[in-house]
Design a protein around this motif. Structure first.
Motif, PDB file in Angstrom:
ATOM      1  N   TRP A 130      -5.235   2.661   1.922  1.00  0.00           N
ATOM      2  CA  TRP A 130      -4.881   2.779   0.496  1.00  0.00           C
ATOM      3  C   TRP A 130      -4.451   4.200   0.157  1.00  0.00           C
ATOM      4  O   TRP A 130      -3.494   4.408  -0.604  1.00  0.00           O
ATOM      5  CB  TRP A 130      -6.076   2.370  -0.371  1.00  0.00           C
ATOM      6  CG  TRP A 130      -6.288   0.896  -0.443  1.00  0.00           C
ATOM      7  CD1 TRP A 130      -7.228   0.163   0.217  1.00  0.00           C
ATOM      8  CD2 TRP A 130      -5.531  -0.041  -1.214  1.00  0.00           C
ATOM      9  NE1 TRP A 130      -7.107  -1.159  -0.095  1.00  0.00           N
ATOM     10  CE2 TRP A 130      -6.072  -1.318  -0.979  1.00  0.00           C
ATOM     11  CE3 TRP A 130      -4.448   0.076  -2.079  1.00  0.00           C
ATOM     12  CZ2 TRP A 130      -5.567  -2.466  -1.579  1.00  0.00           C
ATOM     13  CZ3 TRP A 130      -3.954  -1.077  -2.684  1.00  0.00           C
ATOM     14  CH2 TRP A 130      -4.508  -2.326  -2.427  1.00  0.00           C
ATOM     15  N   ASP A 173       0.276  -7.039  -7.799  1.00  0.00           N
ATOM     16  CA  ASP A 173      -1.161  -7.311  -7.776  1.00  0.00           C
ATOM     17  C   ASP A 173      -1.613  -8.140  -8.960  1.00  0.00           C
ATOM     18  O   ASP A 173      -2.789  -8.495  -9.044  1.00  0.00           O
ATOM     19  CB  ASP A 173      -1.968  -6.000  -7.768  1.00  0.00           C
ATOM     20  CG  ASP A 173      -1.731  -5.226  -6.489  1.00  0.00           C
ATOM     21  OD1 ASP A 173      -1.561  -5.871  -5.443  1.00  0.00           O
ATOM     22  OD2 ASP A 173      -1.698  -3.994  -6.552  1.00  0.00           O
ATOM     23  N   ASP A 220      -0.720   3.763  -0.928  1.00  0.00           N
ATOM     24  CA  ASP A 220      -0.603   3.593  -2.383  1.00  0.00           C
ATOM     25  C   ASP A 220      -1.590   4.497  -3.124  1.00  0.00           C
ATOM     26  O   ASP A 220      -2.555   4.023  -3.728  1.00  0.00           O
ATOM     27  CB  ASP A 220      -0.850   2.132  -2.760  1.00  0.00           C
ATOM     28  CG  ASP A 220      -0.350   1.803  -4.158  1.00  0.00           C
ATOM     29  OD1 ASP A 220       0.084   2.732  -4.856  1.00  0.00           O
ATOM     30  OD2 ASP A 220      -0.393   0.628  -4.553  1.00  0.00           O
ATOM     31  N   GLN A 262      -2.145  -1.805 -13.025  1.00  0.00           N
ATOM     32  CA  GLN A 262      -1.899  -2.570 -11.818  1.00  0.00           C
ATOM     33  C   GLN A 262      -0.439  -2.507 -11.408  1.00  0.00           C
ATOM     34  O   GLN A 262       0.438  -2.333 -12.247  1.00  0.00           O
ATOM     35  CB  GLN A 262      -2.281  -4.038 -12.023  1.00  0.00           C
ATOM     36  CG  GLN A 262      -3.780  -4.248 -12.252  1.00  0.00           C
ATOM     37  CD  GLN A 262      -4.065  -5.719 -12.437  1.00  0.00           C
ATOM     38  OE1 GLN A 262      -3.468  -6.330 -13.319  1.00  0.00           O
ATOM     39  NE2 GLN A 262      -4.938  -6.265 -11.635  1.00  0.00           N
ATOM     40  N   ARG A 263      -0.233  -2.707 -10.117  1.00  0.00           N
ATOM     41  CA  ARG A 263       1.117  -2.915  -9.646  1.00  0.00           C
ATOM     42  C   ARG A 263       1.538  -4.334 -10.006  1.00  0.00           C
ATOM     43  O   ARG A 263       0.714  -5.238 -10.117  1.00  0.00           O
ATOM     44  CB  ARG A 263       1.185  -2.742  -8.118  1.00  0.00           C
ATOM     45  CG  ARG A 263       0.905  -1.336  -7.648  1.00  0.00           C
ATOM     46  CD  ARG A 263       1.062  -1.248  -6.158  1.00  0.00           C
ATOM     47  NE  ARG A 263       0.081  -2.128  -5.496  1.00  0.00           N
ATOM     48  CZ  ARG A 263      -0.032  -2.234  -4.192  1.00  0.00           C
ATOM     49  NH1 ARG A 263       0.779  -1.561  -3.407  1.00  0.00           N
ATOM     50  NH2 ARG A 263      -0.933  -3.017  -3.650  1.00  0.00           N
ATOM     51  N   ASP A 307      -7.479   2.873  -9.862  1.00  0.00           N
ATOM     52  CA  ASP A 307      -8.789   2.240  -9.672  1.00  0.00           C
ATOM     53  C   ASP A 307      -9.926   3.202 -10.011  1.00  0.00           C
ATOM     54  O   ASP A 307     -10.941   2.803 -10.609  1.00  0.00           O
ATOM     55  CB  ASP A 307      -8.928   1.757  -8.231  1.00  0.00           C
ATOM     56  CG  ASP A 307      -8.096   0.513  -7.964  1.00  0.00           C
ATOM     57  OD1 ASP A 307      -7.620  -0.102  -8.937  1.00  0.00           O
ATOM     58  OD2 ASP A 307      -7.912   0.153  -6.784  1.00  0.00           O
ATOM     59  N   ARG A 347      -2.291   3.640  -6.818  1.00  0.00           N
ATOM     60  CA  ARG A 347      -3.271   2.584  -7.054  1.00  0.00           C
ATOM     61  C   ARG A 347      -4.698   3.123  -6.950  1.00  0.00           C
ATOM     62  O   ARG A 347      -5.584   2.723  -7.712  1.00  0.00           O
ATOM     63  CB  ARG A 347      -3.046   1.454  -6.051  1.00  0.00           C
ATOM     64  CG  ARG A 347      -4.097   0.340  -6.083  1.00  0.00           C
ATOM     65  CD  ARG A 347      -4.036  -0.440  -7.401  1.00  0.00           C
ATOM     66  NE  ARG A 347      -4.977  -1.529  -7.390  1.00  0.00           N
ATOM     67  CZ  ARG A 347      -4.703  -2.739  -6.911  1.00  0.00           C
ATOM     68  NH1 ARG A 347      -3.508  -2.987  -6.386  1.00  0.00           N
ATOM     69  NH2 ARG A 347      -5.604  -3.689  -6.944  1.00  0.00           N
TER      70      ARG A 347
END
Length: 275
Positions: free
Chosen positions: A168, A204, A172, A200-201, A179, A175
């Protein structure tokens, strides 16, 4: 004792040389050549035996090296290096929303994630080492003793994603920051709040994680760690969970020579995810 064909001619001195058959001369000549070749082979065998004896003596007289001090012995490479931690921290600091994160909140988040894991009595290093041998130890060594916001964010990412954190962080980082911001808001509102679509993407929004984001943070933390135990990412389908479980069971079942502790963790993770 024995007959030497080379003496054939002398043994028959009574016969006239002119009466001796021609093939007898050819046989005698061939035998003499074979005997000369045989003598040469014996000399070569003796020479090889002497050379082999010298090599044996050199080997046994050579001082033995301590394998623990042998510089040629390669040490296993660390799973996480200080350079990686630096790159991850720099990448996170470039993402939108980074300024909202607070080092103190990130450190508190790590403690919260540890308490809501399978083994609440363990710290982050111990948790990661249980999932992947040496991962937590290497991570804490790479982070070092000096605490910064970037390092705290990297540690929080590992506390949140487990063994998948490095993926991750590299693939990304935006992201990851989103989070961590969401988790920080949970802390500020006593665990309340819900994940917004802007965090969010687009890829997702249809995953299971969106629905799980509305539940209590501790439950989602346990699911994340269960997924890490099975080597899966957030949003994995039930078919993927079953496939990973069957594969790991074959590898770690005690009846097949596996670890009973590892098998127990795999089974607990599977039961949690399927319920």
């Amino acid at each position: 004792m024995g007959f030497d064909p080379r003496q054939w001619s002398s043994s028959s001195s009574a016969r006239d040389d002119r009466d001796r058959p021609k093939h007898c001369e050819r046989v005698t000549s061939n035998v003499e050549a074979l005997l000369r070749e045989n003598d040469a082979l014996r000399r070569e065998v003796r020479r090889l035996h002497q050379q082999l004896d010298r090599l044996h003596r050199q080997h046994w007289n050579r001082p033995q090296r301590d394998p623990d001090r042998d510089p040629s012995r390669q040490q296993p490479s660390a799973r996480v290096t200080p350079e990686q931690v630096q790159l991850w921290g720099d990448s996170l600091a470039k993402q939108a929303g980074w300024g909202v994160l607070r080092q103190q909140s990130l450190e508190a988040l790590i403690d919260q994630l540890n308490r809501s894991s399978f083994h609440p009595q363990l710290n982050l290093r111990q948790r990661l080492d249980r999932i992947a041998s040496g991962l937590g130890t290497d991570l804490l060594a790479a982070v070092g003793s000096r605490s910064t916001k970037k390092k705290a964010a990297v540690l929080a990412a590992f506390a949140l994603y487990g063994v998948r954190a490095s993926e991750w962080l590299e693939e990304d980082p935006r992201r990851v920051v989103a989070d961590l911001r969401q988790r920080q808001r949970h802390q500020q509102h006593g665990g309340g709040g819900r994940r917004t679509r802007s965090d969010q993407r687009a890829t997702d929004r249809d995953t299971d994680r969106e629905a799980a984001g509305e539940t209590h943070g501790g439950s989602w933390d346990r699911r994340l760690e269960a997924l890490s135990v099975l080597g899966l990412r957030a949003g994995a389908s039930q078919a993927s969970i079953k496939q990973a479980f069957r594969k790991l069971v074959k590898q770690h079942h005690p009846d097949l020579g596996g670890s009973a502790e590892a098998f127990r963790r795999i089974n607990e993770a599977y039961q949690l995810l399927m319920t």
